[in-house]
Design a protein around this motif. Structure first.
Motif, PDB file in Angstrom:
ATOM      1  N   MET A 102       3.085   9.034  -0.333  1.00  0.00           N
ATOM      2  CA  MET A 102       3.511   7.971  -0.653  1.00  0.00           C
ATOM      3  C   MET A 102       2.569   6.976  -0.615  1.00  0.00           C
ATOM      4  N   LYS A 103       1.874   6.840   0.725  1.00  0.00           N
ATOM      5  CA  LYS A 103       0.847   6.037   1.128  1.00  0.00           C
ATOM      6  C   LYS A 103      -0.337   6.254   0.088  1.00  0.00           C
ATOM      7  N   SER A 104      -0.758   7.639  -0.009  1.00  0.00           N
ATOM      8  CA  SER A 104      -2.015   7.774  -0.927  1.00  0.00           C
ATOM      9  C   SER A 104      -1.627   7.480  -2.564  1.00  0.00           C
ATOM     10  N   PHE A 105      -0.382   7.815  -2.672  1.00  0.00           N
ATOM     11  CA  PHE A 105       0.151   7.182  -4.438  1.00  0.00           C
ATOM     12  C   PHE A 105       0.055   5.738  -4.614  1.00  0.00           C
ATOM     13  N   ILE A 106       0.419   5.081  -3.703  1.00  0.00           N
ATOM     14  CA  ILE A 106       0.336   3.686  -3.842  1.00  0.00           C
ATOM     15  C   ILE A 106      -1.065   3.044  -3.683  1.00  0.00           C
ATOM     16  N   HIS A 107      -1.631   3.630  -2.911  1.00  0.00           N
ATOM     17  CA  HIS A 107      -3.185   3.263  -2.836  1.00  0.00           C
ATOM     18  C   HIS A 107      -3.850   3.420  -3.920  1.00  0.00           C
ATOM     19  N   SER A 108      -3.615   4.681  -4.469  1.00  0.00           N
ATOM     20  CA  SER A 108      -4.467   5.165  -5.594  1.00  0.00           C
ATOM     21  C   SER A 108      -4.030   4.308  -7.087  1.00  0.00           C
ATOM     22  N   ALA A 109      -2.711   4.136  -7.036  1.00  0.00           N
ATOM     23  CA  ALA A 109      -2.327   3.439  -8.106  1.00  0.00           C
ATOM     24  C   ALA A 109      -3.089   1.996  -8.108  1.00  0.00           C
ATOM     25  N   LYS A 110      -2.790   1.344  -6.954  1.00  0.00           N
ATOM     26  CA  LYS A 110      -3.448  -0.187  -6.656  1.00  0.00           C
ATOM     27  C   LYS A 110      -5.033  -0.138  -7.083  1.00  0.00           C
ATOM     28  N   VAL A 111      -5.758   0.994  -6.697  1.00  0.00           N
ATOM     29  CA  VAL A 111      -7.147   1.411  -7.182  1.00  0.00           C
ATOM     30  C   VAL A 111      -7.269   1.351  -8.563  1.00  0.00           C
ATOM     31  N   SER A 122      17.800  -3.796  -0.207  1.00  0.00           N
ATOM     32  CA  SER A 122      17.718  -4.363   1.202  1.00  0.00           C
ATOM     33  C   SER A 122      17.162  -5.625   1.090  1.00  0.00           C
ATOM     34  N   LYS A 123      17.864  -6.417   1.945  1.00  0.00           N
ATOM     35  CA  LYS A 123      17.302  -7.691   2.257  1.00  0.00           C
ATOM     36  C   LYS A 123      16.062  -7.811   3.318  1.00  0.00           C
ATOM     37  N   ASN A 124      15.844  -6.426   3.989  1.00  0.00           N
ATOM     38  CA  ASN A 124      15.002  -6.263   5.022  1.00  0.00           C
ATOM     39  C   ASN A 124      13.848  -5.883   4.626  1.00  0.00           C
ATOM     40  N   ALA A 125      13.483  -5.701   3.179  1.00  0.00           N
ATOM     41  CA  ALA A 125      12.469  -5.205   2.357  1.00  0.00           C
ATOM     42  C   ALA A 125      10.981  -5.850   3.036  1.00  0.00           C
ATOM     43  N   PRO A 126      10.898  -7.068   2.885  1.00  0.00           N
ATOM     44  CA  PRO A 126       9.675  -7.658   3.592  1.00  0.00           C
ATOM     45  C   PRO A 126       9.239  -7.042   4.900  1.00  0.00           C
ATOM     46  N   MET A 127      10.291  -6.988   5.726  1.00  0.00           N
ATOM     47  CA  MET A 127      10.124  -6.528   7.199  1.00  0.00           C
ATOM     48  C   MET A 127       9.599  -5.036   7.274  1.00  0.00           C
ATOM     49  N   ILE A 128      10.262  -4.229   6.437  1.00  0.00           N
ATOM     50  CA  ILE A 128      10.146  -3.165   6.418  1.00  0.00           C
ATOM     51  C   ILE A 128       8.612  -2.680   6.032  1.00  0.00           C
ATOM     52  N   LEU A 129       8.141  -3.273   4.918  1.00  0.00           N
ATOM     53  CA  LEU A 129       6.807  -2.937   4.293  1.00  0.00           C
ATOM     54  C   LEU A 129       5.791  -3.494   5.339  1.00  0.00           C
ATOM     55  N   ASP A 130       5.834  -4.557   5.941  1.00  0.00           N
ATOM     56  CA  ASP A 130       5.207  -5.084   7.161  1.00  0.00           C
ATOM     57  C   ASP A 130       5.106  -4.035   8.149  1.00  0.00           C
ATOM     58  N   HIS A 131       6.015  -3.572   8.615  1.00  0.00           N
ATOM     59  CA  HIS A 131       5.890  -2.411   9.687  1.00  0.00           C
ATOM     60  C   HIS A 131       5.219  -1.175   9.030  1.00  0.00           C
ATOM     61  N   LEU A 132       5.430  -0.976   7.978  1.00  0.00           N
ATOM     62  CA  LEU A 132       4.657   0.358   7.247  1.00  0.00           C
ATOM     63  C   LEU A 132       3.216  -0.003   6.795  1.00  0.00           C
ATOM     64  N   GLY A 133       2.840  -1.155   6.957  1.00  0.00           N
ATOM     65  CA  GLY A 133       1.167  -1.597   6.580  1.00  0.00           C
ATOM     66  C   GLY A 133       1.142  -1.696   5.022  1.00  0.00           C
ATOM     67  N   LEU A 134       2.109  -1.956   4.275  1.00  0.00           N
ATOM     68  CA  LEU A 134       2.111  -1.699   2.999  1.00  0.00           C
ATOM     69  C   LEU A 134       2.269  -3.049   2.079  1.00  0.00           C
ATOM     70  N   ALA A 135       2.598  -4.264   2.775  1.00  0.00           N
ATOM     71  CA  ALA A 135       3.034  -5.444   2.194  1.00  0.00           C
ATOM     72  C   ALA A 135       1.868  -5.927   1.466  1.00  0.00           C
ATOM     73  N   ASN A 136       0.709  -5.788   1.794  1.00  0.00           N
ATOM     74  CA  ASN A 136      -0.452  -6.123   0.587  1.00  0.00           C
ATOM     75  C   ASN A 136      -0.463  -5.603  -0.725  1.00  0.00           C
ATOM     76  N   ASP A 137       0.015  -4.239  -0.785  1.00  0.00           N
ATOM     77  CA  ASP A 137      -0.026  -3.373  -1.757  1.00  0.00           C
ATOM     78  C   ASP A 137       0.814  -4.039  -3.332  1.00  0.00           C
ATOM     79  N   PHE A 138       1.759  -4.784  -2.840  1.00  0.00           N
ATOM     80  CA  PHE A 138       2.744  -5.019  -3.950  1.00  0.00           C
ATOM     81  C   PHE A 138       2.555  -6.656  -4.497  1.00  0.00           C
ATOM     82  N   VAL A 139       2.926  -6.613  -5.696  1.00  0.00           N
ATOM     83  CA  VAL A 139       2.665  -7.965  -6.236  1.00  0.00           C
ATOM     84  C   VAL A 139       3.862  -9.010  -5.837  1.00  0.00           C
ATOM     85  N   GLY A 140       5.148  -8.268  -5.499  1.00  0.00           N
ATOM     86  CA  GLY A 140       6.182  -9.016  -5.128  1.00  0.00           C
ATOM     87  C   GLY A 140       7.367  -8.199  -5.090  1.00  0.00           C
TER      88      GLY A 140
END
Length: 228
Positions: A102-111, A122-140
């Motif tokens: 998934m990390k590779s797919f998300i980054h390749s899609a962004k590129v 989940s109301k905790n999605a922002p926290m989860i993405l932050d912990h995973l290091g993916l917060a900046n890969d999504f528009v919203g």
């Protein structure tokens, strides 16, 4: 079905698609079920996938015939207690917890210029993405607190496309639950399921594992369907 070249964005469920936080939900809801006197079963655990917090609690109460045993205030307290326990669990997440590929797919899609959003109950999605290091890969991220209906209603995926400023037929939604696939289909998007092909048979595209999801494999499946 649309052609792959017409796809401009992806809307992701989170639990079970990007990271296995579903196991944390299971632990937390299991604790709640024990507290209210409902027997925890694999079937009950499966039925809670993709469902909002209060709806999940109600399903647990109904499963144990405890529907009328708790007031609304009691239910809100139980849901909040569950969430506190769940938050302690997800605080342990790191990039190592991203599901295979998934990390590779998300980054390749962004590129490649695709826009991506999160459509999670989940109301905790922002926290989860932050912990995973993916917060900046999504528009919203669609805020589930602003929704009037949960999955399988299409509202969350309709909103996910709006976040991307794309029409539904330009978006592929990724899900691991039957309720989520129904939501995507009803929103007019291409549904990509990850998991059991029988359970998720309503999906347009089915992958058995997150590791199999790539831009190339998605295009290959879509091209094959178009040619049949």
């Amino acid at each position: 079905m649309q052609k792959f070249k017409d796809i401009k964005g992806f809307a992701f469920d989170l639990d079970g698609v990007i990271a296995d936080t579903a196991r944390f939900h299971g632990q937390a809801w299991h604790q709640t079920a024990d507290e209210v006197g409902t027997t925890w079963t694999p079937q009950l655990a499966e039925s809670l996938k993709g469902i909002s917090r209060m709806e999940s609690l109600q399903m647990i109460l109904d499963a144990g015939n405890h529907t009328d045993d708790f007031s609304q205030v009691d239910k809100e307290a139980l849901a909040e207690k569950k969430n506190h326990f769940y938050q302690r669990l997800i605080a342990t997440l790191t990039e190592e917890d991203i599901l295979p590929g998934m990390k590779s797919f998300i980054h390749s899609a962004k590129v490649a210029g695709y826009k991506m959003s999160i459509a999670s109950a989940s109301k905790n999605a922002p926290m989860i993405l932050d912990h995973l290091g993916l917060a900046n890969d999504f528009v919203g991220i669609v805020d589930p607190a602003t929704l009037t209906k949960g999955k399988p209603d299409p509202e969350i995926f309709v909103r996910a496309a709006e976040v991307l400023e794309l029409s539904p037929n330009q978006v592929i939604g990724l899900e691991d639950s039957a309720a989520g696939i129904e939501s995507i289909n009803s929103a007019g998007q291409i549904s990509l399921a990850i998991g059991d092909a029988v359970v998720l048979s309503a999906a347009d595209l089915i992958f058995s594992s997150t590791a199999d999801v790539t831009l190339q494999s998605i295009q290959s499946k879509m091209d094959k369907i178009k040619s049949n």
